[in-house]
Write a protein that holds these residues in place. Structure first.
Motif, short mmCIF file in Angstrom:
data_model
loop_
_atom_site.label_atom_id
_atom_site.label_comp_id
_atom_site.label_asym_id
_atom_site.label_seq_id
_atom_site.Cartn_x
_atom_site.Cartn_y
_atom_site.Cartn_z
N ARG A 24 -9.88 12.90 -5.35
CA ARG A 24 -8.65 12.21 -4.93
C ARG A 24 -8.62 10.79 -5.51
NH1 ARG A 24 -5.15 14.58 -1.85
NH2 ARG A 24 -5.76 16.50 -0.78
N GLU A 51 0.84 -1.19 0.00
CA GLU A 51 0.00 0.00 0.00
C GLU A 51 0.88 1.25 0.00
OE1 GLU A 51 -3.36 0.18 -0.36
OE2 GLU A 51 -3.04 -1.95 -0.77
N GLN A 66 -6.41 7.06 -5.80
CA GLN A 66 -5.53 6.20 -4.99
C GLN A 66 -5.21 4.92 -5.75
OE1 GLN A 66 -4.91 7.02 -1.35
NE2 GLN A 66 -3.17 5.73 -1.84
N LYS A 107 0.13 9.30 0.50
CA LYS A 107 -0.64 8.45 1.42
C LYS A 107 -2.13 8.79 1.38
CE LYS A 107 0.86 7.24 5.43
NZ LYS A 107 1.39 7.23 6.81
N ASP A 108 -2.45 10.05 1.15
CA ASP A 108 -3.85 10.47 1.13
C ASP A 108 -4.40 10.57 -0.29
OD1 ASP A 108 -3.90 10.72 3.92
OD2 ASP A 108 -3.03 12.72 3.81
N GLY A 109 -3.73 9.94 -1.24
CA GLY A 109 -4.18 9.97 -2.62
C GLY A 109 -3.62 11.15 -3.38
N ASN A 135 2.91 4.31 0.89
CA ASN A 135 3.33 4.81 2.19
C ASN A 135 4.18 6.07 2.10
OD1 ASN A 135 5.86 3.88 1.35
ND2 ASN A 135 5.67 1.94 2.46
N PRO A 164 4.90 9.83 2.05
CA PRO A 164 4.06 10.91 2.60
C PRO A 164 3.38 11.78 1.55
CG PRO A 164 6.41 11.29 3.02
CD PRO A 164 6.27 9.88 2.56
N TRP A 165 3.96 11.88 0.35
CA TRP A 165 3.34 12.70 -0.69
C TRP A 165 2.00 12.12 -1.15
CZ3 TRP A 165 7.83 13.97 -4.65
CH2 TRP A 165 8.79 14.76 -4.00
#
Length: 231
Positions: free
Chosen positions: A182, A166, A184, A173-175, A168, A170-171
Motif C-alpha cells: 500500500r 491529508e 500513501q 484514505k487507506d492508501g 480524505n 474514501p477511495w
C-alpha cells in the motif's frame, strides 16, 4: 471532469490533465517499463476521450450540482470512452490496447445493457489488436496494465484533495494497493509531498491546471496547482 467541492465553490480538473499527470508520475518511477514510450503514451492519454466533454461542465438539473466523471450520464460517457480509445489506437495499437483494457475493466460486473455492449466492443477490439504485438509487448501487458491503473489512482488521489491536506477521499484514505503493497501520499506543507514507500528516482515538480465555478455556474477563476514530489 474531476469535481471537488470547496465551500460555496467547485474546483474542476479536466480528465485529460489528470491523465497527463498520470504519465508524468509513471515517467519518474524507478521500475523498468517495457516498451517505455508506448506504455507512457497509454498512461498519459488514457482519458483523452474526455477532452470534448470537459470543454464545459455539465450540470445536474435536479441537484443543481455539476456532474463529475463518477456520475456522468452513461451514454455520452461511453461514446467519449470509445472515441478516446480509437484516437490512441490510431497513434499506437499497443497503447490503445492498454487503454481499452483499462476502460473495459470498469464494467466487468455491470449488467447494464449499454455498458455490456461497450465492454464486448472493447473485448473485440483487443482481440483484433493483440496479434500485432511484439514478444516484448505481449510479455508486459499485465504489468503495464497494472501500472496504468496505479498511476491513474496516484493522480486521482492528488486531484481529489486540496494540496497540503491529508487524503480524505474514501477511495484513497487507506492508501493505494500496488504489487502487494500500500502506497500513501504524505504532504510536507502545501507545496511538497512524498509517496510512502518511495517509487521515484528523483524529486520533480508537477502542475495541475484547474478552474473554479460558483453555485450559479459562473467561471470565477482559473489557476495551476504546483508542487514538488520529494524522494
Amino acid at each position: 471532469m474531476i469535481v471537488r467541492k470547496k465551500g460555496y465553490y467547485y474546483v474542476f480538473i479536466k480528465q485529460h490533465d489528470h491523465g497527463l499527470l498520470s504519465g508524468e508520475l509513471a515517467a519518474q518511477m524507478t521500475q523498468p517499463i517495457r516498451p517505455l514510450a508506448k506504455t507512457l503514451y497509454a498512461i498519459s492519454h488514457h482519458d483523452w476521450g474526455w477532452e470534448s466533454l470537459d470543454q464545459s461542465p455539465l450540470w445536474n438539473e435536479e441537484t443543481n450540482e455539476p456532474y463529475s466523471f463518477e456520475d456522468y450520464p452513461m451514454l455520452p460517457k461511453l461514446e467519449a470512452y470509445t472515441d478516446g480509445i480509437a484516437k490512441v489506437v490510431a497513434h499506437d495499437p499497443y497503447a490503445g490496447f492498454l487503454c481499452s483494457k483499462h476502460y473495459a475493466s470498469f464494467f466487468t460486473n455491470i449488467d447494464d445493457p449499454v455498458a455490456r455492449k461497450f465492454r464486448e466492443q472493447e473485448y473485440s477490439r483487443q482481440n483484433k489488436l493483440r496479434p500485432l504485438f511484439t514478444e516484448e509487448e505481449e510479455e508486459n501487458i499485465t504489468a503495464n496494465f497494472r501500472l496504468l491503473r496505479f498511476c491513474d489512482d496516484l493522480s486521482l488521489a492528488l486531484c481529489f484533495n486540496e494540496p497540503g491536506e491529508e487524503p480524505n477521499h474514501p477511495w484513497f484514505k487507506d492508501g493505494i494497493l500496488y504489487q502487494g503493497e500500500r502506497y500513501q501520499w504524505v504532504w510536507e506543507g502545501r507545496y511538497h509531498l512524498r509517496l510512502i514507500p518511495n517509487l521515484f528516482k528523483q524529486s520533480f515538480t508537477v502542475e495541475i491546471p484547474y478552474q473554479v465555478f460558483d453555485g450559479y455556474r459562473r467561471l470565477v477563476g482559473r489557476d495551476v496547482y504546483r508542487f514538488t514530489v520529494m524522494v
